[in-house]
Design a protein around this motif. Sequence first.
Motif, PDB file in Angstrom:
ATOM      1  N   GLU A  95      12.867  -7.484  12.405  1.00  0.00           N
ATOM      2  CA  GLU A  95      13.822  -6.610  11.400  1.00  0.00           C
ATOM      3  C   GLU A  95      13.543  -6.006  10.500  1.00  0.00           C
ATOM      4  OE1 GLU A  95      13.955 -10.032   8.737  1.00  0.00           O
ATOM      5  OE2 GLU A  95      13.572 -10.118  10.768  1.00  0.00           O
ATOM      6  N   LEU A  96      12.418  -6.061  10.301  1.00  0.00           N
ATOM      7  CA  LEU A  96      11.854  -5.021   9.447  1.00  0.00           C
ATOM      8  C   LEU A  96      10.739  -3.575   9.723  1.00  0.00           C
ATOM      9  CD1 LEU A  96      11.203  -7.205   6.519  1.00  0.00           C
ATOM     10  CD2 LEU A  96      12.755  -5.414   6.436  1.00  0.00           C
ATOM     11  N   GLY A  97      10.376  -3.148   9.855  1.00  0.00           N
ATOM     12  CA  GLY A  97       9.001  -2.078   9.882  1.00  0.00           C
ATOM     13  C   GLY A  97       8.178  -1.429   8.835  1.00  0.00           C
ATOM     14  N   GLN A  98       7.453  -1.094   8.652  1.00  0.00           N
ATOM     15  CA  GLN A  98       6.553  -0.650   7.531  1.00  0.00           C
ATOM     16  C   GLN A  98       6.232   0.546   7.562  1.00  0.00           C
ATOM     17  OE1 GLN A  98       3.095  -2.852   6.098  1.00  0.00           O
ATOM     18  NE2 GLN A  98       2.283  -1.559   5.620  1.00  0.00           N
ATOM     19  N   VAL A  99       6.315   0.905   6.075  1.00  0.00           N
ATOM     20  CA  VAL A  99       6.177   2.914   6.457  1.00  0.00           C
ATOM     21  C   VAL A  99       5.417   3.028   5.049  1.00  0.00           C
ATOM     22  CG1 VAL A  99       7.797   4.877   5.652  1.00  0.00           C
ATOM     23  CG2 VAL A  99       8.247   3.433   7.210  1.00  0.00           C
ATOM     24  N   THR A 100       4.473   3.900   5.390  1.00  0.00           N
ATOM     25  CA  THR A 100       3.539   4.033   4.269  1.00  0.00           C
ATOM     26  C   THR A 100       3.153   5.170   3.881  1.00  0.00           C
ATOM     27  OG1 THR A 100       1.961   2.701   5.416  1.00  0.00           O
ATOM     28  CG2 THR A 100       1.909   4.318   3.800  1.00  0.00           C
ATOM     29  N   GLU A 101       4.258   5.456   2.358  1.00  0.00           N
ATOM     30  CA  GLU A 101       4.418   6.611   1.932  1.00  0.00           C
ATOM     31  C   GLU A 101       2.858   7.070   1.434  1.00  0.00           C
ATOM     32  OE1 GLU A 101       8.896   7.402   0.516  1.00  0.00           O
ATOM     33  OE2 GLU A 101       7.166   6.374  -0.552  1.00  0.00           O
ATOM     34  N   HIS A 102       2.131   8.366   1.722  1.00  0.00           N
ATOM     35  CA  HIS A 102       1.388   8.470   0.679  1.00  0.00           C
ATOM     36  C   HIS A 102       1.442   9.650  -0.330  1.00  0.00           C
ATOM     37  CE1 HIS A 102      -3.152   9.807  -0.110  1.00  0.00           C
ATOM     38  NE2 HIS A 102      -2.628  10.865   0.051  1.00  0.00           N
ATOM     39  N   VAL A 103       1.302   8.655  -1.715  1.00  0.00           N
ATOM     40  CA  VAL A 103       1.416   9.528  -2.774  1.00  0.00           C
ATOM     41  C   VAL A 103       0.544  10.948  -3.449  1.00  0.00           C
ATOM     42  CG1 VAL A 103       2.708   9.876  -4.595  1.00  0.00           C
ATOM     43  CG2 VAL A 103       3.507   7.975  -3.194  1.00  0.00           C
ATOM     44  N   GLU A 104       0.802  11.945  -3.840  1.00  0.00           N
ATOM     45  CA  GLU A 104      -0.246  12.805  -4.470  1.00  0.00           C
ATOM     46  C   GLU A 104       0.251  13.030  -5.804  1.00  0.00           C
ATOM     47  OE1 GLU A 104      -2.659  14.613  -0.897  1.00  0.00           O
ATOM     48  OE2 GLU A 104      -1.038  15.602  -1.602  1.00  0.00           O
ATOM     49  N   VAL A 105      -0.412  13.078  -6.700  1.00  0.00           N
ATOM     50  CA  VAL A 105       0.315  13.650  -8.203  1.00  0.00           C
ATOM     51  C   VAL A 105      -0.583  14.526  -8.633  1.00  0.00           C
ATOM     52  CG1 VAL A 105       0.839  13.230 -10.567  1.00  0.00           C
ATOM     53  CG2 VAL A 105       1.083  11.565  -8.726  1.00  0.00           C
ATOM     54  N   TYR A 106      -0.200  16.050  -9.106  1.00  0.00           N
ATOM     55  CA  TYR A 106      -0.526  17.114  -9.412  1.00  0.00           C
ATOM     56  C   TYR A 106       0.099  17.604 -10.558  1.00  0.00           C
ATOM     57  CZ  TYR A 106      -1.239  18.247  -3.795  1.00  0.00           C
ATOM     58  OH  TYR A 106      -1.411  18.095  -2.855  1.00  0.00           O
ATOM     59  N   ASN A 107      -1.072  18.383 -11.408  1.00  0.00           N
ATOM     60  CA  ASN A 107      -0.867  18.301 -11.980  1.00  0.00           C
ATOM     61  C   ASN A 107      -0.490  19.872 -11.761  1.00  0.00           C
ATOM     62  OD1 ASN A 107      -3.281  20.283 -12.167  1.00  0.00           O
ATOM     63  ND2 ASN A 107      -5.055  19.521 -13.121  1.00  0.00           N
TER      64      ASN A 107
END
Length: 149
Positions: free
Chosen positions: A116-128
């Motif tokens: 009933e679930l799927g896995q999602v990967t969010e790539h997070v980049e933090v910038y200045n």
Amino acid sequence: MSEKAIFFEDYQLDDSRETFGRTITESDIVMHAGQTGDFFPHHMDKEWCKDQPFKKRIAHGTLIFSIGIGLTANEINPEAFSKGYDQLRFIKPVYIGDTIRSVITIADKSDYKRPELGQVTEHVEVYNQKDDIVLACDHLLLVNRKNTN
């Protein structure tokens, strides 16, 4: 802040969004040091830092992670929950007065052991404010599927 139901099937690879910015203050650093017990001179001692490679105080990596991820909470999905973070990297220092923002990109989708679930990967980049990446990580989400039959 918006709350919108987004199911596993709705996520599209390479979709991205960007947050507003937030300026890092001396108060942020002092409060984070008090909360974590991390009073290392890199963060707290202006005079000591003058002789170090960065030449001035740097924000805690964990502070930048907390704020960078907190910025992403402008969208709440009631169909998903966080499984955790992978591949966390502190890439460049962040200084008092720097303004950071986060860019979130859907990097991967996969089946999960519970159908009933799927896995999602969010790539997070933090910038200045100079558009340098200062932090990167992968946020793993477990997301409800529309149809579980």
